[in-house]
Design a protein around this motif. Structure first.
Motif, PDB file in Angstrom:
ATOM      1  N   CYS A 121       0.834  -1.205   0.000  1.00 24.19           N
ATOM      2  CA  CYS A 121       0.000   0.000   0.000  1.00 24.19           C
ATOM      3  C   CYS A 121       0.865   1.252   0.000  1.00 24.19           C
ATOM      4  O   CYS A 121       0.681   2.153  -0.823  1.00 24.19           O
ATOM      5  CB  CYS A 121      -0.920  -0.014   1.222  1.00 24.19           C
ATOM      6  SG  CYS A 121      -1.818   1.528   1.500  1.00 24.19           S
ATOM      7  N   VAL A 122       1.820   1.292   0.908  1.00 20.97           N
ATOM      8  CA  VAL A 122       2.682   2.478   1.055  1.00 20.97           C
ATOM      9  C   VAL A 122       3.593   2.639  -0.165  1.00 20.97           C
ATOM     10  O   VAL A 122       3.866   3.766  -0.595  1.00 20.97           O
ATOM     11  CB  VAL A 122       3.480   2.393   2.373  1.00 20.97           C
ATOM     12  CG1 VAL A 122       4.539   3.472   2.461  1.00 20.97           C
ATOM     13  CG2 VAL A 122       2.518   2.471   3.562  1.00 20.97           C
ATOM     14  N   ALA A 123       4.023   1.546  -0.766  1.00 17.16           N
ATOM     15  CA  ALA A 123       4.847   1.644  -1.972  1.00 17.16           C
ATOM     16  C   ALA A 123       4.047   2.274  -3.117  1.00 17.16           C
ATOM     17  O   ALA A 123       4.591   3.035  -3.923  1.00 17.16           O
ATOM     18  CB  ALA A 123       5.355   0.264  -2.385  1.00 17.16           C
ATOM     19  N   LEU A 124       2.757   1.984  -3.167  1.00 21.41           N
ATOM     20  CA  LEU A 124       1.900   2.533  -4.225  1.00 21.41           C
ATOM     21  C   LEU A 124       1.415   3.943  -3.917  1.00 21.41           C
ATOM     22  O   LEU A 124       1.174   4.728  -4.832  1.00 21.41           O
ATOM     23  CB  LEU A 124       0.691   1.608  -4.442  1.00 21.41           C
ATOM     24  CG  LEU A 124       1.016   0.246  -5.038  1.00 21.41           C
ATOM     25  CD1 LEU A 124      -0.155  -0.711  -4.858  1.00 21.41           C
ATOM     26  CD2 LEU A 124       1.369   0.389  -6.512  1.00 21.41           C
ATOM     27  N   ALA A 125       1.248   4.254  -2.643  1.00 15.96           N
ATOM     28  CA  ALA A 125       0.735   5.566  -2.233  1.00 15.96           C
ATOM     29  C   ALA A 125       1.480   6.003  -0.965  1.00 15.96           C
ATOM     30  O   ALA A 125       0.964   5.864   0.147  1.00 15.96           O
ATOM     31  CB  ALA A 125      -0.772   5.488  -1.985  1.00 15.96           C
ATOM     32  N   PRO A 126       2.691   6.533  -1.134  1.00 13.22           N
ATOM     33  CA  PRO A 126       3.552   6.844   0.019  1.00 13.22           C
ATOM     34  C   PRO A 126       2.966   7.855   0.998  1.00 13.22           C
ATOM     35  O   PRO A 126       3.405   7.906   2.150  1.00 13.22           O
ATOM     36  CB  PRO A 126       4.829   7.399  -0.624  1.00 13.22           C
ATOM     37  CG  PRO A 126       4.794   6.958  -2.039  1.00 13.22           C
ATOM     38  CD  PRO A 126       3.358   6.770  -2.405  1.00 13.22           C
ATOM     39  N   THR A 127       1.997   8.646   0.564  1.00  8.13           N
ATOM     40  CA  THR A 127       1.421   9.650   1.467  1.00  8.13           C
ATOM     41  C   THR A 127       0.066   9.235   2.033  1.00  8.13           C
ATOM     42  O   THR A 127      -0.581  10.036   2.701  1.00  8.13           O
ATOM     43  CB  THR A 127       1.280  11.005   0.742  1.00  8.13           C
ATOM     44  OG1 THR A 127       0.420  10.838  -0.388  1.00  8.13           O
ATOM     45  CG2 THR A 127       2.634  11.545   0.311  1.00  8.13           C
ATOM     46  N   LEU A 128      -0.368   7.997   1.782  1.00 12.58           N
ATOM     47  CA  LEU A 128      -1.652   7.533   2.315  1.00 12.58           C
ATOM     48  C   LEU A 128      -1.484   7.294   3.813  1.00 12.58           C
ATOM     49  O   LEU A 128      -0.888   6.305   4.248  1.00 12.58           O
ATOM     50  CB  LEU A 128      -2.118   6.264   1.597  1.00 12.58           C
ATOM     51  CG  LEU A 128      -3.482   5.724   2.015  1.00 12.58           C
ATOM     52  CD1 LEU A 128      -4.592   6.722   1.686  1.00 12.58           C
ATOM     53  CD2 LEU A 128      -3.763   4.400   1.326  1.00 12.58           C
ATOM     54  N   TYR A 129      -2.015   8.219   4.589  1.00 15.02           N
ATOM     55  CA  TYR A 129      -1.835   8.204   6.041  1.00 15.02           C
ATOM     56  C   TYR A 129      -2.322   6.899   6.663  1.00 15.02           C
ATOM     57  O   TYR A 129      -1.665   6.335   7.542  1.00 15.02           O
ATOM     58  CB  TYR A 129      -2.565   9.410   6.651  1.00 15.02           C
ATOM     59  CG  TYR A 129      -2.379   9.553   8.131  1.00 15.02           C
ATOM     60  CD1 TYR A 129      -1.163   9.960   8.656  1.00 15.02           C
ATOM     61  CD2 TYR A 129      -3.420   9.267   9.004  1.00 15.02           C
ATOM     62  CE1 TYR A 129      -0.979  10.094  10.024  1.00 15.02           C
ATOM     63  CE2 TYR A 129      -3.251   9.400  10.379  1.00 15.02           C
ATOM     64  CZ  TYR A 129      -2.030   9.813  10.880  1.00 15.02           C
ATOM     65  OH  TYR A 129      -1.851   9.937  12.229  1.00 15.02           O
ATOM     66  N   ALA A 130      -3.466   6.397   6.210  1.00 17.26           N
ATOM     67  CA  ALA A 130      -4.017   5.157   6.759  1.00 17.26           C
ATOM     68  C   ALA A 130      -3.048   4.000   6.545  1.00 17.26           C
ATOM     69  O   ALA A 130      -2.885   3.146   7.424  1.00 17.26           O
ATOM     70  CB  ALA A 130      -5.377   4.852   6.135  1.00 17.26           C
ATOM     71  N   GLY A 131      -2.405   3.955   5.390  1.00 13.52           N
ATOM     72  CA  GLY A 131      -1.437   2.889   5.110  1.00 13.52           C
ATOM     73  C   GLY A 131      -0.223   2.982   6.013  1.00 13.52           C
ATOM     74  O   GLY A 131       0.260   1.959   6.528  1.00 13.52           O
ATOM     75  N   LEU A 132       0.263   4.191   6.208  1.00  9.70           N
ATOM     76  CA  LEU A 132       1.416   4.387   7.094  1.00  9.70           C
ATOM     77  C   LEU A 132       1.083   3.998   8.533  1.00  9.70           C
ATOM     78  O   LEU A 132       1.868   3.328   9.204  1.00  9.70           O
ATOM     79  CB  LEU A 132       1.878   5.845   7.032  1.00  9.70           C
ATOM     80  CG  LEU A 132       2.437   6.308   5.686  1.00  9.70           C
ATOM     81  CD1 LEU A 132       2.552   7.829   5.650  1.00  9.70           C
ATOM     82  CD2 LEU A 132       3.784   5.659   5.427  1.00  9.70           C
ATOM     83  N   CYS A 133      -0.099   4.401   8.986  1.00 12.16           N
ATOM     84  CA  CYS A 133      -0.516   4.067  10.350  1.00 12.16           C
ATOM     85  C   CYS A 133      -0.744   2.564  10.507  1.00 12.16           C
ATOM     86  O   CYS A 133      -0.351   1.975  11.520  1.00 12.16           O
ATOM     87  CB  CYS A 133      -1.790   4.823  10.718  1.00 12.16           C
ATOM     88  SG  CYS A 133      -1.531   6.589  10.939  1.00 12.16           S
TER      89      CYS A 133
END
Length: 151
Positions: A121-133
């Motif tokens: 998820c983070v590799a595809l959307a590095p700024t997606l807060y939900a993925g980072l959390c």
């Protein structure tokens, strides 16, 4: 909290071979899901004939991803995981679907698998807060607090 997609957005450019009945069922299911009527949403998703070769990839993706979101809300994690995995076969570059899969895996205790999904998820959307959390929460639950802080 799973991410679901709005029905009309995925019909743009969809092949005309997808039946009107399948399109109508998908729109009804999405509207019911947004309204919180999970029983009606599930019944409508079940009417989309995903076994037909004529169902477009966009429709199949949306039906699996959104039905997975519904199943997560109900706590049916095994079925939700299966739906998210199926959705990703149609759109492997969907950060939302990878997030959903990670959340379902985390909630079912499959933490290593959750980290893998959140990493995608983070590799595809590095700024997606939900993925980072989600990634940080799964790493922390695995006792990898240093890795969680670093992410």
């Amino acid at each position: 909290q799973a991410h679901h997609h709005k029905g009309a957005l995925w019909f743009v450019g969809a092949p005309t071979t997808t039946s009107m009945a399948d399109r109508a069922a998908l729109l009804e299911a999405d509207a019911s899901l947004r309204a919180g009527d999970l029983a009606a949403a599930e019944a409508a998703y079940d009417r989309v004939d995903l076994a037909k070769a004529t169902v477009s990839e966009d429709v199949a993706f949306q039906a699996h991803n959104n039905r997975g979101a519904l199943r997560m809300k109900r706590g049916e994690l095994v079925d939700a995981i299966a739906d998210f995995e199926a959705a990703l076969t149609f759109r492997p570059t969907s950060a939302d679907a990878w997030y959903n899969l990670g959340a379902a895996r985390r909630n079912s205790g499959r933490l290593d698998d959750a980290v893998f999904a959140f990493d995608r998820c983070v590799a595809l959307a590095p700024t997606l807060y939900a993925g980072l959390c989600g990634r940080a929460e799964a790493l922390s639950a695995l006792g990898r607090a240093d890795d969680a802080v670093a992410s």
